[in-house]
Design a protein around this motif. Structure first.
Motif, PDB file in Angstrom:
ATOM      1  N   CYS A 212      36.222  37.252  29.208  1.00  0.00           N
ATOM      2  CA  CYS A 212      36.508  36.492  30.418  1.00  0.00           C
ATOM      3  C   CYS A 212      35.508  35.345  30.505  1.00  0.00           C
TER       4      CYS A 212
ATOM      5  N   LYS B  40      34.338  33.958  32.966  1.00  0.00           N
ATOM      6  CA  LYS B  40      33.353  34.167  34.042  1.00  0.00           C
ATOM      7  C   LYS B  40      32.464  35.375  33.791  1.00  0.00           C
ATOM      8  N   CYS B  41      33.062  36.480  33.391  1.00  0.00           N
ATOM      9  CA  CYS B  41      32.304  37.740  33.306  1.00  0.00           C
ATOM     10  C   CYS B  41      31.870  38.091  31.887  1.00  0.00           C
TER      11      CYS B  41
ATOM     12  N   CYS C 292      41.114  39.895  33.356  1.00  0.00           N
ATOM     13  CA  CYS C 292      39.758  40.431  33.229  1.00  0.00           C
ATOM     14  C   CYS C 292      39.687  41.725  34.032  1.00  0.00           C
TER      15      CYS C 292
ATOM     16  N   CYS D 124      37.000  40.811  37.229  1.00  0.00           N
ATOM     17  CA  CYS D 124      37.315  39.862  38.299  1.00  0.00           C
ATOM     18  C   CYS D 124      38.809  39.606  38.435  1.00  0.00           C
TER      19      CYS D 124
HETATM   20 ZN    ZN Z   1      36.118  38.103  34.620  1.00  0.00          ZN
END
Ligand code: ZN
Ligand code: ANZ
Length: 815
Positions: A450, A452-453, A494, A497
């Motif tokens: 992901c 973001k993560c 994800c 999130c």
């Molecule tokens: Zn994520």
């Protein structure tokens, strides 16, 4: 596989059988009966005397089972059958390792989708396996490409990930340009791909690794006590490669940097006249002066393309370039030049060495090539001609002069430690296990990326991550799996999130599939766990594991590692998977290693058709000691077949009473065969049975007991004919394979000893002890009697006129 026989057919066969030995008529019949009555299945939950008899996981080659597999399986099966007759609950499972490069390469070669090939291969392979007469537990088969199986392979990946035992890193990894994938270090054999024998290259890629190196000390330590074939243990020990030495810091001149180096010879530090970095070392960039940058970066570029084997090859030219920097030798306080050379590799020690040209041959050659100074610090040898790495006393080493090498190592290490620039260090050669494969035919690595993560494991409830069917499964060679094309599959959410994310597209190494299969065998009926804890407790560690030594540092290292991890994760309570590992020898054919390319790969089917599985099994086992392999030459098989014809005829003619010596021979044979099987000396066990058959054939009158013993002893080797004789000729109850192994009576084996009195001219001059049998044979007794010390004295120089012999009692020499 179901073989159908009508009653009529069976009766007809028996009639025909009575005269001649026709394995074709009996083998299928019994295989079907064993299968129907499930005599080789055990109750995995209730068994009282569990014995896990394991053979190495087969990966079917293009042709399916070849005679080399059969060699291994027969040897393992004999042991299992023997244990079963010792009243053990023997569990002898079998399955297919059908995921991975080997299967995929074959599919590529014939231009068929691996999934299709797998279906076909599976059918053929199981059909073949049914023919060889092994006592397999057919209820517990498994295939690595079955989602019910690889679901748990993925689960294991995640357990390791959660335990911090998986890392993703960009590294210079082994790359097979033909298989178009990365390989682990273990899969590079002498610089070549383990699968296709292509020369392996290096490639810079981001990959998943299992931290097997964390277990290096334990993997090594346990070798001290595990009961394995010695040569396999030695191979593992060398592969793990423990080395005790010292890490020494070298300060960079006019800089705050300190560069560490690993050495096993700190005693030679006064002779360190230069310093070398591996091309991949992070220090190269930091220490290269602007003026040298171009030359150095060109050199590094070149080196990256070479494999480790090419680089470490001792006879190779010692190329290298100067960085423009100097470090200070902490012993002499002199500045020494820092070079970059490719015979120093990154994966070992610190990737930097102190060059001691007088006492290390590679350093010596490097110094000669680049005109660096050579300072002798150990007495002995002729360093004008070559480096001296023998024993001697320290010289040119200040206050340490006169010490022997061993003392020098201790004293100098202590001295450097006190100065705060050294510490003791243990190094292992073992590297982390590279798990990623840029291929199609394997379990997708269950990770999601992901933006973001970062990387997230697939939630366990979403397993398995099924391998999507894609038509263009061919590897692309761009460092990415063909799975990357399956755009819809790659796109996912994800787990953390819930935002858009992408799946990992590499699949895992096939050696991961085969590193835990024996755990699963116990629990193939369980859908909710990888393996059932209670069953594992009952059945594992495996009691006997038989397989090829060539897997010493591959499969056998990985299984040990995973088992240790399982233990640490609290999944099991032991850390070594196999109580005993026995390495069988290699079966060759007509003097050469069996391979398809050589055209000498032997498929058992034809031989089984012609001579029967029993004959082939015994032929294979009779080729030589099981741990030494043998040479398959089909001319020999007919001889074994004739032996079975003799057994067959002999069995038909037993009478009520045997000869007087029969009992003794029966018990002697039981003893020999029992002990030989225990030691996996199958060839000598068979030889003992043959001798026994010779004896019975020679003597008049063979008892029922003699024939019963014969087939009981033969049962592990030749399960079909022994069953046939047991049930049809001796009219005993089915099945011979559920009978107790015969026991021998030591009293019956003991030879009775008889004392013979020896006279010379009627006067007692001595006595000898001979066997019961020998005591009645005059010339044997005479020969021994003449040798008796005291008797010999009285006979010396005299002419014997007459010998009087009283059988079993006395001998008198008249002189
Ligand atoms: Zn994520
Ligand atoms: C100085 C020295 C003097 C060394 C001498 C040997 C003999 P083993 O025993 O196999 O552990 N070395 C260390 N790291 C290296 C690397 N990354 N690439 C290539 N060589 C490396 O080998 C330890 C020795 O191998 C070390 O000890 C180092 O050379 C070299 F008379 O240091 B020695």
């Amino acid at each position: 596989m179901i073989l159908v026989y009508t009653k009529k057919e069976i009766n007809y066969n028996i009639v025909k059988m009575a005269k001649n030995y026709h394995p074709q008529d009996i083998e299928k019949k019994w295989q079907e009966r064993w299968w129907k009555e499930r005599i080789y299945e055990v109750d995995l939950d209730k068994a009282k005397k569990p014995f896990f008899n394991l053979m190495m996981f087969p990966y079917p080659s293009a042709e399916g089972l070849h005679v080399g597999n059969m060699y291994a399986f027969t040897g393992a099966d004999i042991y299992g059958r023997f244990q079963r007759m010792q009243d053990k609950d023997v569990f002898e499972p079998i399955g297919l390792d059908g995921f991975g490069i080997h299967s995929e390469n074959y599919a590529l070669q014939i231009g068929e989708h691996p999934k299709k090939v797998a279906t076909r291969t599976e059918k053929n392979f199981y059909r073949q396996l049914h023919q060889i007469g092994n006592g397999f537990a057919w209820k517990n088969t498994l295939e690595t490409y079955d989602p019910e199986y690889y679901k748990w392979t993925q689960w294991i990946f995640i357990q390791l990930y959660k335990a911090g035992l998986v890392k993703r890193k960009k590294a210079s990894v082994n790359w097979c340009p033909s298989c178009k994938t990365t390989l682990s270090d273990e899969q590079v054999i002498a610089g070549l791909c383990e699968r296709c024998r292509t020369e392996v290259e290096k490639k810079e890629l981001e990959q998943w690794f299992f931290k097997i190196t964390q277990y290096a000390p334990k993997l090594l330590k346990n070798l001290e006590w595990i009961d394995w074939s010695e040569r396999t243990k030695i191979a593992q020990r060398n592969w793990i490669g423990k080395s005790e030495g010292t890490e020494i810091q070298f300060k960079v001149q006019s800089s705050k940097f300190k560069v560490p180096t690993f050495t096993t010879r700190p005693d030679t530090i006064f002779g360190a006249t230069f310093f070398i970095l591996a091309p991949e070392s992070e220090w190269v960039e930091k220490l290269t002066k602007p003026k040298h940058r171009k030359v150095v970066s060109d050199f590094v570029e070149q080196a990256r393309k070479k494999t480790e084997v090419q680089r470490l090859f001792t006879e190779k030219e010692k190329t290298g370039v100067f960085t423009g920097s100097y470090v200070i030798n902490p012993a002499t306080n002199k500045k020494i030049p820092v070079w970059v050379a490719d015979y120093v590799v990154m994966g070992y020690g610190t990737g930097a060495i102190m060059g001691v040209p007088a006492h290390d041959q590679r350093d010596w050659e490097f110094a000669k090539e680049h005109k660096l100074s050579i300072v002798k610090v150990i007495s002995g040898g002729n360093i004008k001609k070559e480096a001296y790495d023998g024993e001697g006393k320290l010289v040119n080493s200040g206050q340490f002069n006169g010490l022997l090498v061993e003392q020098g190592i201790k004293k100098i290490t202590a001295w450097l430690k006190e100065k705060g620039v050294a510490k003791k260090q243990t190094q292992y050669r073992l590297r982390d296990w590279c798990i990623s494969r840029q291929r199609y035919w394997g379990p997708p690595i269950p990770m999601i990326n992901c933006s973001k993560c970062g990387w997230q494991p697939v939630p366990e409830k979403d397993l398995p991550v099924k391998l999507p069917y894609i038509e263009n499964y061919q590897p692309k060679g761009v460092g990415k799996s063909p799975l990357a094309q399956a755009k819809d599959w790659v796109k996912t959410k994800c787990p953390k999130c819930k935002g858009p994310a992408k799946r990992e597209t590499d699949v895992s190494d096939t050696f991961l599939d085969s590193a835990w299969y024996f755990f699963r065998y116990t629990s193939t009926d369980k859908k909710d766990v990888a393996f059932d804890k209670k069953r594992i407790k009952k059945w594992l560690p495996v009691d006997m594991y038989i397989g090829g030594h060539e897997h010493a540092v591959l499969h056998l290292m990985y299984t040990r590692f995973l088992t240790m991890v399982f233990k640490n994760l609290g999944l099991i309570n032991f850390e070594e998977p196999f109580k005993r590992f026995y390495a069988h020898g290699l079966l060759i054919s007509e003097g050469a290693k069996m391979s398809k390319s050589k055209g000498n790969l032997v498929i058992p089917d034809e031989y089984i058709k012609k001579f029967g599985a029993d004959t082939l099994r015994c032929y294979l086992m009779f080729l030589g000691p099981f741990d030494q392999g043998g040479d398959f030459r089909d001319r020999g098989i007919a001889g074994m077949y004739r032996f079975f014809c003799r057994v067959w005829r002999l069995a038909q003619k037993f009478s009520a009473k045997g000869s007087p010596e029969e009992k003794k021979v029966i018990h002697q044979t039981i003893k020999k065969v029992t002990e030989n099987i225990q030691n996996l000396r199958y060839n000598t066990a068979i030889a003992a049975i043959m001798e026994y058959v010779n004896f019975l054939t020679r003597t008049k009158g063979v008892s029922r007991e003699a024939i019963e013993t014969l087939v009981l002893l033969l049962a592990p080797f030749a399960p079909h004919i022994s069953e046939e004789i047991w049930c049809q000729v001796l009219k005993n109850k089915f099945s011979i394979h559920q009978q107790k192994w015969p026991k021998y009576d030591p009293r019956l084996i003991k030879e009775k000893r008889v004392t013979i009195v020896i006279q010379v001219n009627g006067k007692l001059r001595g006595q000898i002890e001979v066997s019961d049998q020998a005591s009645v044979i005059s010339d044997q007794v005479e020969k021994l009697a003449k040798k008796e010390k005291n008797v010999a004295k009285y006979l010396k120089g005299k002419k014997i006129k007459k010998v009087v012999f009283v059988s079993g009692r006395l001998i008198n020499f008249v002189v």
